[in-house]
Design a protein around this motif. Structure first.
Motif, PDB file in Angstrom:
ATOM      1  N   SER A 151       0.835  -1.199   0.000  1.00 22.20           N
ATOM      2  CA  SER A 151       0.000   0.000   0.000  1.00 22.20           C
ATOM      3  C   SER A 151       0.871   1.251   0.000  1.00 22.20           C
ATOM      4  CB  SER A 151      -0.926  -0.005   1.222  1.00 22.20           C
ATOM      5  OG  SER A 151      -1.858   1.041   1.148  1.00 22.20           O
ATOM      6  N   ALA A 152       0.729   2.054  -1.045  1.00 19.51           N
ATOM      7  CA  ALA A 152       1.457   3.323  -1.134  1.00 19.51           C
ATOM      8  C   ALA A 152       0.605   4.349  -1.883  1.00 19.51           C
ATOM      9  CB  ALA A 152       2.808   3.138  -1.825  1.00 19.51           C
ATOM     10  N   MET A 153      -0.677   4.420  -1.504  1.00 23.94           N
ATOM     11  CA  MET A 153      -1.628   5.328  -2.142  1.00 23.94           C
ATOM     12  C   MET A 153      -1.616   5.131  -3.662  1.00 23.94           C
ATOM     13  SD  MET A 153      -3.175   6.515   0.391  1.00 23.94           S
ATOM     14  CE  MET A 153      -4.220   7.773  -0.354  1.00 23.94           C
ATOM     15  N   GLY A 244      13.647   0.597 -11.075  1.00 26.12           N
ATOM     16  CA  GLY A 244      12.836   1.718 -10.614  1.00 26.12           C
ATOM     17  C   GLY A 244      13.250   2.159  -9.233  1.00 26.12           C
ATOM     18  N   SER A 245      12.485   3.100  -8.690  1.00 25.06           N
ATOM     19  CA  SER A 245      12.819   3.645  -7.384  1.00 25.06           C
ATOM     20  C   SER A 245      11.582   4.267  -6.756  1.00 25.06           C
ATOM     21  CB  SER A 245      13.920   4.709  -7.520  1.00 25.06           C
ATOM     22  OG  SER A 245      14.300   5.221  -6.261  1.00 25.06           O
ATOM     23  N   MET A 246      11.644   4.411  -5.427  1.00 18.60           N
ATOM     24  CA  MET A 246      10.606   5.123  -4.687  1.00 18.60           C
ATOM     25  C   MET A 246      11.253   6.027  -3.656  1.00 18.60           C
ATOM     26  SD  MET A 246       7.433   2.481  -4.122  1.00 18.60           S
ATOM     27  CE  MET A 246       6.363   3.897  -3.709  1.00 18.60           C
ATOM     28  N   SER A 247      10.547   7.101  -3.303  1.00 21.82           N
ATOM     29  CA  SER A 247      11.007   7.995  -2.245  1.00 21.82           C
ATOM     30  C   SER A 247       9.790   8.658  -1.622  1.00 21.82           C
ATOM     31  CB  SER A 247      11.981   9.055  -2.792  1.00 21.82           C
ATOM     32  OG  SER A 247      11.301   9.968  -3.649  1.00 21.82           O
ATOM     33  N   SER A 255      -0.043  17.681  -0.671  1.00 20.93           N
ATOM     34  CA  SER A 255       0.661  18.473  -1.680  1.00 20.93           C
ATOM     35  C   SER A 255       2.078  17.968  -1.932  1.00 20.93           C
ATOM     36  CB  SER A 255       0.727  19.942  -1.245  1.00 20.93           C
ATOM     37  OG  SER A 255      -0.569  20.483  -1.125  1.00 20.93           O
ATOM     38  N   ILE A 256       2.520  18.167  -3.172  1.00 25.32           N
ATOM     39  CA  ILE A 256       3.890  17.844  -3.567  1.00 25.32           C
ATOM     40  C   ILE A 256       4.823  18.949  -3.103  1.00 25.32           C
ATOM     41  CG2 ILE A 256       5.410  17.473  -5.561  1.00 25.32           C
ATOM     42  CD1 ILE A 256       2.935  16.516  -7.094  1.00 25.32           C
ATOM     43  N   ASP A 257       5.987  18.585  -2.606  1.00 26.20           N
ATOM     44  CA  ASP A 257       6.998  19.580  -2.249  1.00 26.20           C
ATOM     45  C   ASP A 257       7.339  20.386  -3.505  1.00 26.20           C
ATOM     46  OD1 ASP A 257       9.203  21.050  -1.533  1.00 26.20           O
ATOM     47  OD2 ASP A 257      10.288  19.390  -0.621  1.00 26.20           O
ATOM     48  N   GLY A 377       2.916  12.236  -0.585  1.00 25.92           N
ATOM     49  CA  GLY A 377       4.352  12.329  -0.797  1.00 25.92           C
ATOM     50  C   GLY A 377       5.015  11.098  -1.357  1.00 25.92           C
ATOM     51  N   HIS A 378       4.236  10.094  -1.790  1.00 30.47           N
ATOM     52  CA  HIS A 378       4.824   8.869  -2.346  1.00 30.47           C
ATOM     53  C   HIS A 378       5.285   9.119  -3.783  1.00 30.47           C
ATOM     54  CE1 HIS A 378       3.408   6.262   0.948  1.00 30.47           C
ATOM     55  NE2 HIS A 378       2.327   7.018   0.937  1.00 30.47           N
TER      56      HIS A 378
END
Length: 388
Positions: A151-153, A244-247, A255-257, A377-378
């Protein structure tokens, strides 16, 4: 930059979407250029309002469970498994199951609390558990690898793919069946996404959701379950997953930074782990929900890190925003696009980014970066390639 990387292959696809039940139904709907969403009554305060929603219709096998959720999950997984087997896949001894899910069984939980006040037989209570459709699928096919939820939205699909790759790279499993399911477009959920200012219910998707174009207001809510078989050495895969990658932004709950530091870093790391450079990316299969902040972020990252000739597309105007299943639907579209030789991009409706595809476009080979920016923020990105 390290060139060390491994690849896995997508060898089977199954799908249940707002277009209906089946992979070919999804593809035919996309090729038509017509959105899956239709106006539905019973949304909003007093349930007296009509809203555009790409809802999964009733269907499936009643033996798969009492809800659309359970039936869709097992139908998508089963279609992917049978599709892979028809193309020569032979399951290994250790087949793992990953299920990407954010909100599960919302219809059953609402009935449990509101209509039945918690008074249900034990069998019906077990049907509410996210482990139940997974257990029944494992039993059906005799799989004995690990089974786990992810689960990561909205980035859950990419998260599931990267987890599957980690399992395969670490020799935890021989193969992975990956499923992403989200059938949560209830009137209550649609209303709250509308209150957040991102879901649009009062206009058709092609008018309201125009990713990377002027006048875009947001997205139409959608539902889906998508299954894939992931392995190595497949004879006729749909696509290759290079890496791939995640942060995480650690910035805000929605909101996105605006600095985009972590988004850029995620894309750079995805490219590095895939053994490619930005100039190698031919297509950006964008998160592209049609919201100002997401479209702005992806357009900037594309301009800064990818090739001048990279083309952008988003299929959310067609399939809707399928929340926890969104990126899995969009990865499946990329794989089907490689197989059929063209991308079923939505038609452009307004001036916008010059790199945006306009309708059906032949695939000229090349790599695809699939980005997905989940609420909260995912950040995620995976690199896909055509079959070798």
């Amino acid at each position: 930059m390290s060139s060390q990387h491994s690849e896995i292959e997508i060898g089977g696809i199954g799908a249940v979407t707002g277009y209906g039940w089946g992979r070919e139904v999804l593809w035919d709907g996309l090729v038509s250029g017509m959105p899956a969403a239709v106006p539905e009554e019973g949304h909003g305060p007093g349930r007296d309002r009509t809203a555009w929603v790409a809802r999964v219709p009733e269907g499936g096998d009643p033996a798969d469970g009492p809800s659309r959720f359970a039936r869709a999950m097992r139908a998508a997984a089963r279609e992917a498994i049978l599709d892979a087997a028809a193309q020569g896949w032979v399951a290994g001894r250790r087949v793992g199951l990953l299920h990407a899910v954010v909100l599960g069984e919302v219809d059953l939980w609402r009935e449990f609390y509101q209509a039945r006040e918690g008074r249900v037989p034990v069998r019906d209570y077990l049907a509410l558990m996210p482990s139940t459709p997974m257990s029944t699928l494992m039993k059906e096919f005799g799989f004995h690898g690990p089974a786990m939820n992810v689960s990561a939205m909205c980035a859950s699909g990419n998260a599931g793919l990267l987890t599957a790759k980690a399992w395969l790279d670490s020799d935890v499993v021989d193969d992975v069946v990956f499923v992403a399911t989200d059938l949560s477009a209830t009137p209550e959920n649609v209303l709250h996404f509308e209150r957040l200012g991102v879901a649009i219910t009062d206009a058709g998707p092609l008018e309201a959701c125009r990713p990377f174009q002027e006048g875009s207001r947001g997205f139409t809510m959608g539902e889906a379950s998508v299954g894939m078989v992931l392995s190595r050495g497949l004879a006729d895969p749909y696509a290759r997953l290079l890496g791939g990658s995640m942060s995480h932004d650690a910035h805000h709950v929605t909101s996105i930074d605006p600095d985009l530091t972590e988004v850029r870093g995620c894309v750079r790391e995805a490219l590095r782990r895939s053994g490619v450079r930005g100039r190698d990316i031919r297509y950006l299969n964008a998160h592209g929900p049609g919201t100002a902040q997401c479209d702005r972020a992806e357009a900037r990252v594309c301009a800064e890190l990818l090739a001048e000739q990279t083309s952008i597309y988003s299929v959310k105007p067609l399939v809707g925003h399928c929340q926890g299943a969104a990126s899995a639907v969009e990865v499946a579209v990329a794989g089907l696009g490689y197989r059929h030789g063209f991308i079923p991009a939505p038609p452009r409706r307004a001036p916008g980014d010059r790199r945006l595809l306009d309708g059906r476009t032949p695939v000229a080979g090349g790599l695809t970066l699939k980005s997905s920016l989940g609420m909260g923020g995912h950040n995620s990105a995976v690199v896909l390639g055509p079959p070798s």
